[in-house]
Design a protein around this motif. Structure first.
Motif, PDB file in Angstrom:
ATOM      1  N   ALA A 100       0.842  -1.204   0.000  1.00  0.00           N
ATOM      2  CA  ALA A 100       0.000   0.000   0.000  1.00  0.00           C
ATOM      3  C   ALA A 100       0.877   1.254   0.000  1.00  0.00           C
ATOM      4  O   ALA A 100       0.595   2.220  -0.715  1.00  0.00           O
ATOM      5  CB  ALA A 100      -0.931  -0.005   1.208  1.00  0.00           C
ATOM      6  N   ARG A 101       1.947   1.232   0.781  1.00  0.00           N
ATOM      7  CA  ARG A 101       2.868   2.381   0.812  1.00  0.00           C
ATOM      8  C   ARG A 101       3.567   2.559  -0.544  1.00  0.00           C
ATOM      9  O   ARG A 101       3.720   3.677  -1.029  1.00  0.00           O
ATOM     10  CB  ARG A 101       3.917   2.195   1.899  1.00  0.00           C
ATOM     11  N   LYS A 102       4.006   1.466  -1.160  1.00  0.00           N
ATOM     12  CA  LYS A 102       4.681   1.547  -2.466  1.00  0.00           C
ATOM     13  C   LYS A 102       3.751   2.176  -3.510  1.00  0.00           C
ATOM     14  O   LYS A 102       4.172   3.010  -4.298  1.00  0.00           O
ATOM     15  CB  LYS A 102       5.121   0.158  -2.945  1.00  0.00           C
ATOM     16  N   MET A 103       2.482   1.767  -3.504  1.00  0.00           N
ATOM     17  CA  MET A 103       1.526   2.346  -4.457  1.00  0.00           C
ATOM     18  C   MET A 103       1.303   3.813  -4.153  1.00  0.00           C
ATOM     19  O   MET A 103       1.255   4.637  -5.067  1.00  0.00           O
ATOM     20  CB  MET A 103       0.196   1.581  -4.422  1.00  0.00           C
ATOM     21  N   HIS A 104       1.180   4.151  -2.893  1.00  0.00           N
ATOM     22  CA  HIS A 104       0.956   5.540  -2.482  1.00  0.00           C
ATOM     23  C   HIS A 104       2.124   6.436  -2.894  1.00  0.00           C
ATOM     24  O   HIS A 104       1.933   7.589  -3.280  1.00  0.00           O
ATOM     25  CB  HIS A 104       0.738   5.598  -0.965  1.00  0.00           C
ATOM     26  N   GLU A 105       3.331   5.896  -2.825  1.00  0.00           N
ATOM     27  CA  GLU A 105       4.533   6.667  -3.151  1.00  0.00           C
ATOM     28  C   GLU A 105       4.911   6.573  -4.632  1.00  0.00           C
ATOM     29  O   GLU A 105       5.923   7.139  -5.055  1.00  0.00           O
ATOM     30  CB  GLU A 105       5.689   6.194  -2.264  1.00  0.00           C
ATOM     31  N   GLY A 106       4.112   5.852  -5.435  1.00  0.00           N
ATOM     32  CA  GLY A 106       4.363   5.748  -6.866  1.00  0.00           C
ATOM     33  C   GLY A 106       5.436   4.740  -7.241  1.00  0.00           C
ATOM     34  O   GLY A 106       5.859   4.688  -8.385  1.00  0.00           O
TER      35      GLY A 106
END
Length: 145
Positions: A100-106
């Motif tokens: 989820a963090r990786k997606m949020h940070e692009g």
């Protein structure tokens, strides 16, 4: 008959309403473990401070009768929607918070994901501005077909 309406909160901070015949009815249901959070299923429930509210049923013929709620139909529709969510998401398992963090940070492509996370991880994600919603784990993906 007047029902007492209480604002309730679970240990994770989810707030919801409960309708009871009396304060004693609430106390009895908590003691027997009958109450649980509709979001995370926690059984640790407390009453929040709130202004008292009563749900009054009036027997007056001039007033419209309240609509009957078919709980089984509501549950079936909810289960059907949860099954759709599961079918249309990638299971990332225990890596949910990290993904989820990786997606949020692009760093990872945006997509619908599901997986496991601790209460602390869910809270941390929300604090970071990442929208997450716990769903029940009792749904077995193999039984959805």
């Amino acid at each position: 008959m007047a029902l007492k309406v209480f604002d309730l909160q679970c240990e994770s901070g989810h707030v919801f309403e409960g309708w009871f015949a009396s304060h004693e009815d609430y106390d009895q249901q908590v003691a027997k473990g009958w109450l649980s959070c509709p979001v995370c299923d926690s059984k640790t429930i407390t009453k929040k401070l709130s202004a008292p509210r009563l749900n009054l049923r009036h027997a007056s013929a001039a007033e419209a009768a309240p609509a009957k709620v078919d709980v089984a139909t509501i549950q079936a529709k909810l289960l059907q929607q949860l099954k759709q969510v599961i079918k249309n998401t990638d299971d990332v398992g225990d890596n949910f918070a990290q993904e989820a963090r990786k997606m949020h940070e692009g760093e990872s492509p945006e997509r619908a994901i599901r997986g496991s996370a601790t209460v602390e991880e869910y809270q941390s994600l929300r604090e970071e501005g990442i929208a997450v919603l716990p769903i029940p784990e009792f749904l077995d993906e193999d039984k959805l077909n």
